[in-house]
Design an enzyme around this catalytic site. Structure first.
Site, PDB file in Angstrom:
ATOM      1  N   SER A   1      39.333  32.560  56.281  1.00 22.13           N
ATOM      2  CA  SER A   1      40.199  33.636  55.812  1.00 22.13           C
ATOM      3  C   SER A   1      40.212  33.623  54.295  1.00 22.13           C
ATOM      4  O   SER A   1      39.170  33.787  53.673  1.00 22.13           O
ATOM      5  CB  SER A   1      41.608  33.483  56.407  1.00 22.13           C
ATOM      6  N   THR A   2      41.353  33.387  53.671  1.00 20.29           N
ATOM      7  CA  THR A   2      41.458  33.422  52.217  1.00 20.29           C
ATOM      8  C   THR A   2      40.487  32.428  51.585  1.00 20.29           C
ATOM      9  O   THR A   2      40.518  31.240  51.878  1.00 20.29           O
ATOM     10  CB  THR A   2      42.895  33.070  51.779  1.00 20.29           C
TER      11      THR A   2
ATOM     12  N   HIS B   1      38.588  36.999  58.243  1.00 21.36           N
ATOM     13  CA  HIS B   1      39.645  38.015  58.192  1.00 21.36           C
ATOM     14  C   HIS B   1      39.333  39.025  57.093  1.00 21.36           C
ATOM     15  O   HIS B   1      39.334  38.685  55.902  1.00 21.36           O
ATOM     16  CB  HIS B   1      41.004  37.376  57.917  1.00 21.36           C
TER      17      HIS B   1
ATOM     18  N   MET C   1      44.682  30.954  54.986  1.00 19.47           N
ATOM     19  CA  MET C   1      46.122  30.828  55.205  1.00 19.47           C
ATOM     20  C   MET C   1      46.431  30.790  56.688  1.00 19.47           C
ATOM     21  O   MET C   1      45.696  31.343  57.500  1.00 19.47           O
ATOM     22  CB  MET C   1      46.863  32.019  54.575  1.00 19.47           C
TER      23      MET C   1
ATOM     24  N   ASP D   1      45.229  30.186  62.223  1.00 18.84           N
ATOM     25  CA  ASP D   1      44.268  30.808  63.132  1.00 18.84           C
ATOM     26  C   ASP D   1      43.052  29.908  63.307  1.00 18.84           C
ATOM     27  O   ASP D   1      42.453  29.454  62.329  1.00 18.84           O
ATOM     28  CB  ASP D   1      43.843  32.174  62.582  1.00 18.84           C
TER      29      ASP D   1
END
Length: 366
Positions: free
Chosen positions: A186-187, A213, A306, A309
């Site tokens: 993600s991030t 994401h 973050m 997940d």
């Protein structure tokens, strides 16, 4: 701890909107705003913010030019404010390559019905990025003790140290060799994937499924960009397509990607279900589908991001005998998703990003 923010946008309405959304949180304070890149560089010198939100399209000096100068002269966390157009996607991917940590979509001037979700995402990203190890500055943000980690809701509060799940210095098991590679991020993930995937040769003997994401308008340009950098073939995944060795499939934004059992190596399945998932696509949804359906050996990796997940899915994969890797805190932009997996005790190897390609190549003997 109060996080000090510089908001940069050529629109007075956007500057005011961002400031209001940020300052609704008691721990966030906009110390200054800037109307373009030149103004932003002056305000950074004057106010020394903890983080900058940066628009891309601006007069006099655009966001990308400004970002290059920030990273050269005043390295600090930068959150891009991006449109969801094709052009906005390309520019945002450029920004992430240049050192921006993440982006927030600019949806109709933040006037849509999803305003509350946008505000929550904005506040949370600012909190997490401002304390990212990538740009941690003790003068602006007190350093946490070495054995503590910030939580998503209270970034400055020390918590109990994560229980080590595995030795960090050992390699992956070489046998049985995996027949499928799955990754979640993600991030910070776009840059991490850009560092890892080009190291893999075209002879990668397995398919690779990736959930990053991203909005739906970003995933195809992202896949195309990676394809131009890699020896393996990288593409945005399509419904029903058969999986092939040496090919990397990026989950489309806005829809879940799961593993299907049809064909010699399986196939891609795309579905909006479960609609209740916090993320779509979701790393957990992919990993859980592989744990349920795939009959062979799996190698699963969780990179920077973050939240949590992927941790539940990795735990299920580990119960089925999968090999597992998590990126270590030292190189994560945000040590959230890997940490959640580590705390579940389902990680074989915890490694910095720079070491992960070596673990993959040795495991696949490539």
């Amino acid at each position: 701890m109060t996080i000090r923010i510089l908001v940069v946008d050529d629109s007075p309405f956007m500057r005011k909107s961002l400031q209001k959304m940020l300052e609704d949180a008691p721990d966030l304070r906009v110390i200054a705003t800037a109307r373009d890149g030149i103004d932003a560089l002056e305000k950074i010198q004057e106010h020394k913010p903890d983080i900058v939100t940066l628009d891309i399209e601006m007069p006099r000096m655009d966001g990308l030019t400004c970002l290059k100068k920030i990273m050269a002269d005043h390295p600090m966390p930068v959150l891009m404010v991006s449109s969801l157009t094709q052009e906005g996607a390309q520019a945002t991917l450029d920004a992430l390559s240049l050192g921006a940590l993440d982006f927030i979509p600019k949806e109709s001037g933040f006037a849509s019905l999803s305003i509350l979700q946008i505000q929550q995402d904005l506040q949370e990203k600012v909190r997490r990025l401002a304390t990212s190890p990538r740009f941690h500055r003790p003068s602006a943000t007190p350093a946490p003790a070495p054995t503590t980690h910030p939580t998503p809701s209270t970034p400055a509060r020390p918590v109990a140290p994560a229980k080590p799940a595995a030795p960090t210095g050992t390699g992956l098991a070489g046998s049985p060799q995996a027949e499928l590679l799955v990754l979640g991020s993600s991030t910070g993930g776009p840059k991490a994937l850009q560092d890892i995937l080009p190291t893999l040769p075209a002879s990668l003997p397995v398919p690779c499924l990736i959930v990053q994401h991203m909005p739906s308008t970003f995933t195809k340009p992202f896949a195309d960009r990676l394809n131009g950098l890699c020896q393996v073939h990288v593409k945005e995944a399509e419904q029903g397509e058969p999986l092939k060795a040496g090919t990397v499939y990026i989950a489309p934004g806005g829809i879940h990607m799961t593993y299907g059992a049809r064909g010699p190596k399986g196939c891609v399945e795309l579905s909006p279900e479960p609609v209740s998932s916090l993320h779509r696509p979701s790393v957990d949804v992919l990993f859980l589908s592989v744990a349920e359906v795939f009959k062979g050996q799996v190698l699963a990796t969780i990179l920077t991001g973050m939240g949590a997940d992927g941790a539940k899915g990795m735990e299920q994969l580990k119960r089925k005998g999968a090999h597992t890797i998590a990126e270590s805190e030292e190189t994560c932009v945000v040590y959230g998703m890997p940490r959640a997996a580590v705390e579940r005790g389902c990680v074989d190897v915890i490694a910095p990003l720079t070491d992960i390609p070596g673990h993959l190549r040795r495991h696949f003997r490539i």
